[in-house]
Write a protein that holds these residues in place. Sequence first.
Motif, PDB file in Angstrom:
ATOM      1  N   SER A 140       0.849  -1.198   0.000  1.00  0.00           N
ATOM      2  CA  SER A 140       0.000   0.000   0.000  1.00  0.00           C
ATOM      3  C   SER A 140       0.879   1.241   0.000  1.00  0.00           C
ATOM      4  CB  SER A 140      -0.903   0.000   1.242  1.00  0.00           C
ATOM      5  OG  SER A 140      -1.568   1.236   1.377  1.00  0.00           O
ATOM      6  N   SER A 141       0.822   2.031  -1.069  1.00  0.00           N
ATOM      7  CA  SER A 141       1.651   3.223  -1.188  1.00  0.00           C
ATOM      8  C   SER A 141       1.290   4.264  -0.138  1.00  0.00           C
ATOM      9  CB  SER A 141       1.494   3.829  -2.585  1.00  0.00           C
ATOM     10  OG  SER A 141       1.984   2.959  -3.565  1.00  0.00           O
ATOM     11  N   THR A 142       0.001   4.485   0.045  1.00  0.00           N
ATOM     12  CA  THR A 142      -0.440   5.505   0.988  1.00  0.00           C
ATOM     13  C   THR A 142      -0.062   5.143   2.415  1.00  0.00           C
ATOM     14  OG1 THR A 142      -2.317   5.969  -0.470  1.00  0.00           O
ATOM     15  CG2 THR A 142      -2.409   6.860   1.750  1.00  0.00           C
ATOM     16  N   ALA A 143      -0.261   3.872   2.782  1.00  0.00           N
ATOM     17  CA  ALA A 143       0.100   3.423   4.124  1.00  0.00           C
ATOM     18  C   ALA A 143       1.602   3.528   4.345  1.00  0.00           C
ATOM     19  CB  ALA A 143      -0.369   1.980   4.337  1.00  0.00           C
ATOM     20  N   ALA A 144       2.377   3.171   3.328  1.00  0.00           N
ATOM     21  CA  ALA A 144       3.832   3.258   3.441  1.00  0.00           C
ATOM     22  C   ALA A 144       4.268   4.703   3.622  1.00  0.00           C
ATOM     23  CB  ALA A 144       4.484   2.651   2.203  1.00  0.00           C
ATOM     24  N   ALA A 145       3.673   5.621   2.849  1.00  0.00           N
ATOM     25  CA  ALA A 145       4.029   7.038   2.952  1.00  0.00           C
ATOM     26  C   ALA A 145       3.681   7.598   4.325  1.00  0.00           C
ATOM     27  CB  ALA A 145       3.317   7.839   1.864  1.00  0.00           C
ATOM     28  N   ALA A 146       2.498   7.239   4.835  1.00  0.00           N
ATOM     29  CA  ALA A 146       2.076   7.735   6.150  1.00  0.00           C
ATOM     30  C   ALA A 146       3.004   7.235   7.254  1.00  0.00           C
ATOM     31  CB  ALA A 146       0.638   7.300   6.424  1.00  0.00           C
ATOM     32  N   THR A 147       3.348   5.954   7.184  1.00  0.00           N
ATOM     33  CA  THR A 147       4.209   5.377   8.219  1.00  0.00           C
ATOM     34  C   THR A 147       5.617   5.947   8.141  1.00  0.00           C
ATOM     35  OG1 THR A 147       2.924   3.336   7.948  1.00  0.00           O
ATOM     36  CG2 THR A 147       4.905   3.200   9.281  1.00  0.00           C
ATOM     37  N   LEU A 148       6.147   6.101   6.929  1.00  0.00           N
ATOM     38  CA  LEU A 148       7.473   6.690   6.758  1.00  0.00           C
ATOM     39  C   LEU A 148       7.500   8.148   7.227  1.00  0.00           C
ATOM     40  CD1 LEU A 148       8.420   5.288   3.236  1.00  0.00           C
ATOM     41  CD2 LEU A 148       9.756   4.943   5.316  1.00  0.00           C
ATOM     42  N   GLN A 181      -5.158   5.156  -9.347  1.00  0.00           N
ATOM     43  CA  GLN A 181      -4.388   4.223 -10.170  1.00  0.00           C
ATOM     44  C   GLN A 181      -5.166   2.959 -10.530  1.00  0.00           C
ATOM     45  OE1 GLN A 181      -3.041   6.056  -7.674  1.00  0.00           O
ATOM     46  NE2 GLN A 181      -1.893   7.292  -9.124  1.00  0.00           N
ATOM     47  N   ILE A 182      -5.935   2.440  -9.596  1.00  0.00           N
ATOM     48  CA  ILE A 182      -6.725   1.236  -9.872  1.00  0.00           C
ATOM     49  C   ILE A 182      -7.785   1.533 -10.933  1.00  0.00           C
ATOM     50  CG2 ILE A 182      -8.448  -0.336  -8.879  1.00  0.00           C
ATOM     51  CD1 ILE A 182      -6.782  -0.479  -6.382  1.00  0.00           C
ATOM     52  N   ALA A 183      -8.399   2.706 -10.830  1.00  0.00           N
ATOM     53  CA  ALA A 183      -9.406   3.083 -11.826  1.00  0.00           C
ATOM     54  C   ALA A 183      -8.775   3.253 -13.206  1.00  0.00           C
ATOM     55  CB  ALA A 183     -10.091   4.384 -11.402  1.00  0.00           C
ATOM     56  N   ILE A 184      -7.557   3.803 -13.257  1.00  0.00           N
ATOM     57  CA  ILE A 184      -6.859   3.964 -14.534  1.00  0.00           C
ATOM     58  C   ILE A 184      -6.639   2.611 -15.189  1.00  0.00           C
ATOM     59  CG2 ILE A 184      -4.655   4.625 -15.594  1.00  0.00           C
ATOM     60  CD1 ILE A 184      -4.476   6.862 -13.485  1.00  0.00           C
ATOM     61  N   ILE A 185      -6.172   1.662 -14.407  1.00  0.00           N
ATOM     62  CA  ILE A 185      -5.922   0.322 -14.951  1.00  0.00           C
ATOM     63  C   ILE A 185      -7.226  -0.323 -15.411  1.00  0.00           C
ATOM     64  CG2 ILE A 185      -5.188  -2.026 -14.326  1.00  0.00           C
ATOM     65  CD1 ILE A 185      -3.093  -0.735 -12.495  1.00  0.00           C
ATOM     66  N   ALA A 186      -8.256  -0.232 -14.572  1.00  0.00           N
ATOM     67  CA  ALA A 186      -9.535  -0.873 -14.895  1.00  0.00           C
ATOM     68  C   ALA A 186     -10.134  -0.336 -16.188  1.00  0.00           C
ATOM     69  CB  ALA A 186     -10.515  -0.683 -13.740  1.00  0.00           C
ATOM     70  N   LEU A 187      -9.991   0.961 -16.430  1.00  0.00           N
ATOM     71  CA  LEU A 187     -10.636   1.583 -17.584  1.00  0.00           C
ATOM     72  C   LEU A 187      -9.813   1.490 -18.868  1.00  0.00           C
ATOM     73  CD1 LEU A 187     -12.130   4.793 -15.951  1.00  0.00           C
ATOM     74  CD2 LEU A 187     -13.403   2.878 -16.922  1.00  0.00           C
ATOM     75  N   VAL A 199       3.852   8.181 -10.489  1.00  0.00           N
ATOM     76  CA  VAL A 199       4.074   9.624 -10.601  1.00  0.00           C
ATOM     77  C   VAL A 199       2.813  10.382 -10.201  1.00  0.00           C
ATOM     78  CG1 VAL A 199       4.642  11.504 -12.197  1.00  0.00           C
ATOM     79  CG2 VAL A 199       5.822   9.304 -12.394  1.00  0.00           C
ATOM     80  N   GLY A 200       1.649   9.822 -10.569  1.00  0.00           N
ATOM     81  CA  GLY A 200       0.389  10.470 -10.227  1.00  0.00           C
ATOM     82  C   GLY A 200       0.127  10.559  -8.736  1.00  0.00           C
ATOM     83  N   LEU A 201       0.778   9.681  -7.946  1.00  0.00           N
ATOM     84  CA  LEU A 201       0.598   9.697  -6.493  1.00  0.00           C
ATOM     85  C   LEU A 201       1.288  10.888  -5.834  1.00  0.00           C
ATOM     86  CD1 LEU A 201       1.064   5.901  -5.670  1.00  0.00           C
ATOM     87  CD2 LEU A 201      -1.005   7.231  -5.266  1.00  0.00           C
ATOM     88  N   VAL A 202       2.191  11.542  -6.569  1.00  0.00           N
ATOM     89  CA  VAL A 202       2.949  12.648  -5.961  1.00  0.00           C
ATOM     90  C   VAL A 202       2.891  13.932  -6.795  1.00  0.00           C
ATOM     91  CG1 VAL A 202       4.525  11.250  -4.592  1.00  0.00           C
ATOM     92  CG2 VAL A 202       5.055  11.669  -6.996  1.00  0.00           C
ATOM     93  N   LEU A 211      -4.233  15.777  -7.429  1.00  0.00           N
ATOM     94  CA  LEU A 211      -4.549  14.759  -6.424  1.00  0.00           C
ATOM     95  C   LEU A 211      -3.347  14.518  -5.512  1.00  0.00           C
ATOM     96  CD1 LEU A 211      -6.717  12.124  -8.340  1.00  0.00           C
ATOM     97  CD2 LEU A 211      -7.442  13.890  -6.753  1.00  0.00           C
ATOM     98  N   GLY A 212      -2.274  13.916  -6.044  1.00  0.00           N
ATOM     99  CA  GLY A 212      -1.058  13.722  -5.263  1.00  0.00           C
ATOM    100  C   GLY A 212      -1.317  13.185  -3.874  1.00  0.00           C
ATOM    101  N   LEU A 213      -2.016  12.064  -3.780  1.00  0.00           N
ATOM    102  CA  LEU A 213      -2.491  11.547  -2.497  1.00  0.00           C
ATOM    103  C   LEU A 213      -1.364  11.399  -1.478  1.00  0.00           C
ATOM    104  CD1 LEU A 213      -4.892  10.491  -0.905  1.00  0.00           C
ATOM    105  CD2 LEU A 213      -4.491   8.225  -1.887  1.00  0.00           C
ATOM    106  N   ASN A 214      -0.223  10.847  -1.900  1.00  0.00           N
ATOM    107  CA  ASN A 214       0.889  10.661  -0.968  1.00  0.00           C
ATOM    108  C   ASN A 214       1.383  11.987  -0.400  1.00  0.00           C
ATOM    109  OD1 ASN A 214       0.790   7.937  -1.513  1.00  0.00           O
ATOM    110  ND2 ASN A 214       2.989   7.732  -1.820  1.00  0.00           N
ATOM    111  N   VAL A 215       1.360  13.038  -1.216  1.00  0.00           N
ATOM    112  CA  VAL A 215       1.805  14.353  -0.767  1.00  0.00           C
ATOM    113  C   VAL A 215       0.898  14.873   0.343  1.00  0.00           C
ATOM    114  CG1 VAL A 215       2.050  16.780  -1.454  1.00  0.00           C
ATOM    115  CG2 VAL A 215       2.940  14.957  -2.920  1.00  0.00           C
ATOM    116  N   PHE A 216      -0.412  14.730   0.165  1.00  0.00           N
ATOM    117  CA  PHE A 216      -1.351  15.201   1.184  1.00  0.00           C
ATOM    118  C   PHE A 216      -1.224  14.388   2.471  1.00  0.00           C
ATOM    119  CE2 PHE A 216      -3.308  16.912  -2.676  1.00  0.00           C
ATOM    120  CZ  PHE A 216      -3.628  18.200  -2.264  1.00  0.00           C
ATOM    121  N   VAL A 217      -0.981  13.088   2.326  1.00  0.00           N
ATOM    122  CA  VAL A 217      -0.816  12.227   3.504  1.00  0.00           C
ATOM    123  C   VAL A 217       0.428  12.657   4.290  1.00  0.00           C
ATOM    124  CG1 VAL A 217      -0.229   9.884   4.253  1.00  0.00           C
ATOM    125  CG2 VAL A 217      -2.047  10.243   2.584  1.00  0.00           C
TER     126      VAL A 217
END
Length: 427
Positions: A112-120, A335-341, A370-373, A377-383
């Motif tokens: 989990s990218s978000t969980a890893a970023a929060a914990t780090l 990212q999951i939605a991107i892959i699914a679509l 790259v989209g996570l940062v 959106l940049g979810l990891n950045v906000f976390v």
Amino acid sequence: MTLFLCLILMLVLIIIKVPVAFAIFFSGAVGILLGNSLEMLLFVVGYSVPSAVNSYTLAAIPLFIFMAQLVLSSGVLDELFDAARVLSGKIRGGTGIAAIGAGSLFAAVSGSSTAAAATLASTSSSYMMEQGYSPRLSTGMVAVVGTLAAMVPPSILLVFYAITAEISVGKMLVAGFVPGALVSLALVSVLFLYAFLSPAQIPGGESYTWKQKAHKLKALWPIAILFSIVVGTIYLGLATPTEAAALGCFGGFMLSVANRKMNVNVLIKCLKETLSSSVMILFIIVGAHIFGHLLVESRATVTLINWIEGLGVEPIMVILILAVFYIALGFFMDQIAIIALTVPVTVPLIMSLGYDPVWFGVLIILLAEVGLVTPPLGLNVFVVSRVTGVPVEEVFKGVLPFIAAMLSVAALVILLPDLILFLPNTM
């Protein structure tokens, strides 16, 4: 025309913050209703819901999520970071290297990218700032390191892509190892460049004896063993990905018990988080199946392939255009939605051009990281910003040089496909 209107509808729903799963489901349903009838829509929904999730391989996703939650509950990241910091010693930027190393190891079992970023962020970022690292650098680096969980096996995104593209989950997981290592090395290279160009932002580490370093090595063994159990059994053909995920859950549970972190409340929390994430992913899959029915009816894939072939451009140009397309999608979509679509359309296209779908999966997941940062959106950045208290704009500035490193690895993946494929081809 109907497909175009439904795509616009879906994007509007996502922009106004309707959950991605509902946006995909609703826009696909509207398209089928407009193009056919209510009876056809009810038939497609009734058929898609059970068929979309009735897969033995799909069981690997909730199992890997559960394993990640168990590993998170064990508190192992604190030990990993401390061990990596001691092992890196007094090298300038040693604490930063330790954060990258610990994050890479943690990514190998968290998924989990978000969980890893929060914990780090709660451990290494705070410690780096105490040591004299600039807030911009320490938070930006950690936000990017957290994205490694999307690539390093056993990544949930790798499993999801393999299932969506209908290719070997085992090969897809093994294929993520080399690019994950390359991204880690690229991030360390950026850190060394910082140390050379702006040494004031990168303080030196502390000196430790060989005895202290040897003592800290024991903190790495649990993660190494768990990684070997999960990925090693898949690579050697001793277990399917689903079986390996089940073994990983058992290993994560024992790790939490060994660290005296496991109790009934912790277990219930892990199960709740697993259920919440799994239902979200499974509903996206159901929505993607319904939207996929609309794609089949509109013959979008065949039309796109014929159009590309008619252009007469080199295949590498198509790949570069798709790469830009995936980076742009990552700015706005999950990212999951991107892959699914997109995968049901783009994978047949790249296969018609002679490219391997395993290689393509690694590429688009690397670009999805790259989209996570990146904004908006940049979810990891906000976390990371929320955990550390550093302003969001500072964290976004901090990720920029590390994004350049990730894009450099993506370019290497495009230029040297065998770099990714040689390991899964030896399975």
